[in-house]
Scaffold this motif. Structure first.
Motif, PDB file in Angstrom:
ATOM      1  N   ALA A   1       0.834  -1.204   0.000  1.00  0.00           N
ATOM      2  CA  ALA A   1       0.000   0.000   0.000  1.00  0.00           C
ATOM      3  C   ALA A   1       0.870   1.255   0.000  1.00  0.00           C
ATOM      4  O   ALA A   1       1.896   1.307   0.673  1.00  0.00           O
ATOM      5  CB  ALA A   1      -0.912  -0.013   1.217  1.00  0.00           C
ATOM      6  N   ARG A   2       0.469   2.234  -0.749  1.00  0.00           N
ATOM      7  CA  ARG A   2       1.144   3.526  -0.727  1.00  0.00           C
ATOM      8  C   ARG A   2       0.514   4.342   0.390  1.00  0.00           C
ATOM      9  O   ARG A   2      -0.684   4.578   0.396  1.00  0.00           O
ATOM     10  CB  ARG A   2       0.960   4.221  -2.090  1.00  0.00           C
ATOM     11  CG  ARG A   2       1.825   5.437  -2.303  1.00  0.00           C
ATOM     12  CD  ARG A   2       1.732   5.867  -3.765  1.00  0.00           C
ATOM     13  NE  ARG A   2       0.346   5.688  -4.222  1.00  0.00           N
ATOM     14  CZ  ARG A   2      -0.591   6.620  -4.134  1.00  0.00           C
ATOM     15  NH1 ARG A   2      -0.319   7.791  -3.615  1.00  0.00           N
ATOM     16  NH2 ARG A   2      -1.814   6.385  -4.559  1.00  0.00           N
ATOM     17  N   ARG A   3       1.311   4.726   1.336  1.00  0.00           N
ATOM     18  CA  ARG A   3       0.791   5.328   2.552  1.00  0.00           C
ATOM     19  C   ARG A   3       0.949   6.842   2.535  1.00  0.00           C
ATOM     20  O   ARG A   3       2.009   7.345   2.150  1.00  0.00           O
ATOM     21  CB  ARG A   3       1.529   4.753   3.764  1.00  0.00           C
ATOM     22  CG  ARG A   3       0.934   5.133   5.104  1.00  0.00           C
ATOM     23  CD  ARG A   3       1.441   4.205   6.182  1.00  0.00           C
ATOM     24  NE  ARG A   3       2.867   4.396   6.408  1.00  0.00           N
ATOM     25  CZ  ARG A   3       3.410   4.595   7.613  1.00  0.00           C
ATOM     26  NH1 ARG A   3       2.652   4.587   8.689  1.00  0.00           N
ATOM     27  NH2 ARG A   3       4.700   4.746   7.752  1.00  0.00           N
ATOM     28  N   THR A   4      -0.097   7.538   2.910  1.00  0.00           N
ATOM     29  CA  THR A   4      -0.033   8.994   3.064  1.00  0.00           C
ATOM     30  C   THR A   4      -0.430   9.330   4.499  1.00  0.00           C
ATOM     31  O   THR A   4      -1.419   8.807   5.012  1.00  0.00           O
ATOM     32  CB  THR A   4      -1.016   9.692   2.101  1.00  0.00           C
ATOM     33  OG1 THR A   4      -0.730   9.291   0.770  1.00  0.00           O
ATOM     34  CG2 THR A   4      -0.906  11.207   2.208  1.00  0.00           C
ATOM     35  N   VAL A   5       0.365  10.163   5.156  1.00  0.00           N
ATOM     36  CA  VAL A   5       0.062  10.563   6.528  1.00  0.00           C
ATOM     37  C   VAL A   5      -0.168  12.070   6.576  1.00  0.00           C
ATOM     38  O   VAL A   5       0.669  12.846   6.106  1.00  0.00           O
ATOM     39  CB  VAL A   5       1.201  10.187   7.498  1.00  0.00           C
ATOM     40  CG1 VAL A   5       0.861  10.614   8.927  1.00  0.00           C
ATOM     41  CG2 VAL A   5       1.480   8.693   7.450  1.00  0.00           C
ATOM     42  N   VAL A   6      -1.303  12.455   7.111  1.00  0.00           N
ATOM     43  CA  VAL A   6      -1.603  13.872   7.298  1.00  0.00           C
ATOM     44  C   VAL A   6      -1.702  14.130   8.800  1.00  0.00           C
ATOM     45  O   VAL A   6      -2.455  13.449   9.507  1.00  0.00           O
ATOM     46  CB  VAL A   6      -2.919  14.281   6.608  1.00  0.00           C
ATOM     47  CG1 VAL A   6      -3.209  15.764   6.838  1.00  0.00           C
ATOM     48  CG2 VAL A   6      -2.873  13.972   5.123  1.00  0.00           C
ATOM     49  N   GLU A   7      -0.916  15.081   9.274  1.00  0.00           N
ATOM     50  CA  GLU A   7      -0.972  15.438  10.691  1.00  0.00           C
ATOM     51  C   GLU A   7      -1.862  16.651  10.899  1.00  0.00           C
ATOM     52  O   GLU A   7      -1.695  17.674  10.225  1.00  0.00           O
ATOM     53  CB  GLU A   7       0.430  15.755  11.225  1.00  0.00           C
ATOM     54  CG  GLU A   7       1.171  14.524  11.666  1.00  0.00           C
ATOM     55  CD  GLU A   7       2.322  14.862  12.604  1.00  0.00           C
ATOM     56  OE1 GLU A   7       2.992  13.914  13.020  1.00  0.00           O
ATOM     57  OE2 GLU A   7       2.569  16.045  12.906  1.00  0.00           O
ATOM     58  N   VAL A   8      -2.773  16.512  11.844  1.00  0.00           N
ATOM     59  CA  VAL A   8      -3.669  17.603  12.217  1.00  0.00           C
ATOM     60  C   VAL A   8      -3.241  18.056  13.611  1.00  0.00           C
ATOM     61  O   VAL A   8      -3.258  17.268  14.562  1.00  0.00           O
ATOM     62  CB  VAL A   8      -5.128  17.117  12.261  1.00  0.00           C
ATOM     63  CG1 VAL A   8      -6.034  18.232  12.764  1.00  0.00           C
ATOM     64  CG2 VAL A   8      -5.577  16.613  10.899  1.00  0.00           C
ATOM     65  N   ARG A   9      -2.835  19.303  13.700  1.00  0.00           N
ATOM     66  CA  ARG A   9      -2.421  19.841  15.004  1.00  0.00           C
ATOM     67  C   ARG A   9      -3.478  20.827  15.484  1.00  0.00           C
ATOM     68  O   ARG A   9      -3.758  21.821  14.807  1.00  0.00           O
ATOM     69  CB  ARG A   9      -1.063  20.532  14.867  1.00  0.00           C
ATOM     70  CG  ARG A   9      -0.531  21.089  16.178  1.00  0.00           C
ATOM     71  CD  ARG A   9       0.812  21.743  15.951  1.00  0.00           C
ATOM     72  NE  ARG A   9       1.210  22.561  17.073  1.00  0.00           N
ATOM     73  CZ  ARG A   9       2.380  22.479  17.703  1.00  0.00           C
ATOM     74  NH1 ARG A   9       3.292  21.628  17.287  1.00  0.00           N
ATOM     75  NH2 ARG A   9       2.656  23.257  18.725  1.00  0.00           N
ATOM     76  N   VAL A  10      -4.079  20.533  16.619  1.00  0.00           N
ATOM     77  CA  VAL A  10      -5.173  21.336  17.157  1.00  0.00           C
ATOM     78  C   VAL A  10      -4.688  22.019  18.427  1.00  0.00           C
ATOM     79  O   VAL A  10      -4.246  21.358  19.372  1.00  0.00           O
ATOM     80  CB  VAL A  10      -6.399  20.446  17.485  1.00  0.00           C
ATOM     81  CG1 VAL A  10      -7.530  21.294  18.047  1.00  0.00           C
ATOM     82  CG2 VAL A  10      -6.866  19.688  16.245  1.00  0.00           C
ATOM     83  N   GLU A  11      -4.759  23.344  18.468  1.00  0.00           N
ATOM     84  CA  GLU A  11      -4.442  24.032  19.708  1.00  0.00           C
ATOM     85  C   GLU A  11      -5.489  25.096  20.004  1.00  0.00           C
ATOM     86  O   GLU A  11      -6.301  25.450  19.144  1.00  0.00           O
ATOM     87  CB  GLU A  11      -3.043  24.638  19.673  1.00  0.00           C
ATOM     88  CG  GLU A  11      -2.704  25.501  18.503  1.00  0.00           C
ATOM     89  CD  GLU A  11      -1.202  25.828  18.497  1.00  0.00           C
ATOM     90  OE1 GLU A  11      -0.427  25.114  17.854  1.00  0.00           O
ATOM     91  OE2 GLU A  11      -0.817  26.817  19.148  1.00  0.00           O
ATOM     92  N   LEU A  12      -5.500  25.539  21.222  1.00  0.00           N
ATOM     93  CA  LEU A  12      -6.474  26.554  21.612  1.00  0.00           C
ATOM     94  C   LEU A  12      -6.063  27.916  21.061  1.00  0.00           C
ATOM     95  O   LEU A  12      -4.874  28.242  20.996  1.00  0.00           O
ATOM     96  CB  LEU A  12      -6.581  26.609  23.136  1.00  0.00           C
ATOM     97  CG  LEU A  12      -7.230  25.372  23.758  1.00  0.00           C
ATOM     98  CD1 LEU A  12      -6.977  25.329  25.257  1.00  0.00           C
ATOM     99  CD2 LEU A  12      -8.731  25.336  23.483  1.00  0.00           C
ATOM    100  N   LYS A  13      -7.052  28.710  20.666  1.00  0.00           N
ATOM    101  CA  LYS A  13      -6.765  30.055  20.198  1.00  0.00           C
ATOM    102  C   LYS A  13      -6.210  30.900  21.336  1.00  0.00           C
ATOM    103  O   LYS A  13      -6.533  30.663  22.512  1.00  0.00           O
ATOM    104  CB  LYS A  13      -8.054  30.693  19.661  1.00  0.00           C
ATOM    105  CG  LYS A  13      -8.502  30.156  18.321  1.00  0.00           C
ATOM    106  CD  LYS A  13      -9.762  30.856  17.842  1.00  0.00           C
ATOM    107  CE  LYS A  13     -10.121  30.377  16.438  1.00  0.00           C
ATOM    108  NZ  LYS A  13     -11.423  30.897  15.987  1.00  0.00           N
TER     109      LYS A  13
END
Lengths: 88, 88
Positions: B5-17
């Motif tokens: 499988a060709r793997r794609t990783v997307v990182e979502v970084r959530v912080e408080l305003k």
């Protein structure tokens, strides 16, 4: 007149070691499926603590961050930790 | 025989305003003081969700991650979000 504080930021990224159950990630993966968002193969989570220092030598700031990890922020049994200095 | 499988990783970084109370960060800052680790001027926290995709076009993976943010992972009233593709 004082010069502005020289700021150093060290980011501590704490994640679970491979094999340790990541309940939040499992919950997110299941919710994405229920919402029809995908296919997502896997989810992993991590926590980031940004430690900011004023007028502290960068090498000292990193040593303090390492001590914070060892004594407060992570559990070596289950956590993998990465430290990085954030450029300004 | 299938190719891997060709793997794609997307990182979502959530912080408080900025301006939103970060209770965990305040707690860490106080604990560091009690432990005598410092001086630490400020602490901020963030949560990272790594979304992994198999055999999904990178642009499609980013669109799915954006949808996951909008519908599940973040609250636009209080959260600031950054997406990034993780290189392999």
């Amino acid at each position: 007149m004082q010069s502005p504080a020289r700021r150093t930021v060290v980011e501590v990224r704490v994640e679970l070691k491979p094999g340790v159950m990541d309940a939040e990630a499992e919950s997110v993966l299941r919710s994405l499926g229920l919402l029809g968002i995908g296919p997502v193969a896997r989810v992993r989570t991590a926590k980031v603590f940004s430690l900011e220092f004023d007028d502290v030598e960068p090498s000292k700031a990193e040593a303090l961050a390492r001590e914070a990890v060892d004594r407060l922020l992570a559990n070596p049994v289950i956590h993998k930790v990465a430290l990085s200095r954030v450029p300004h």
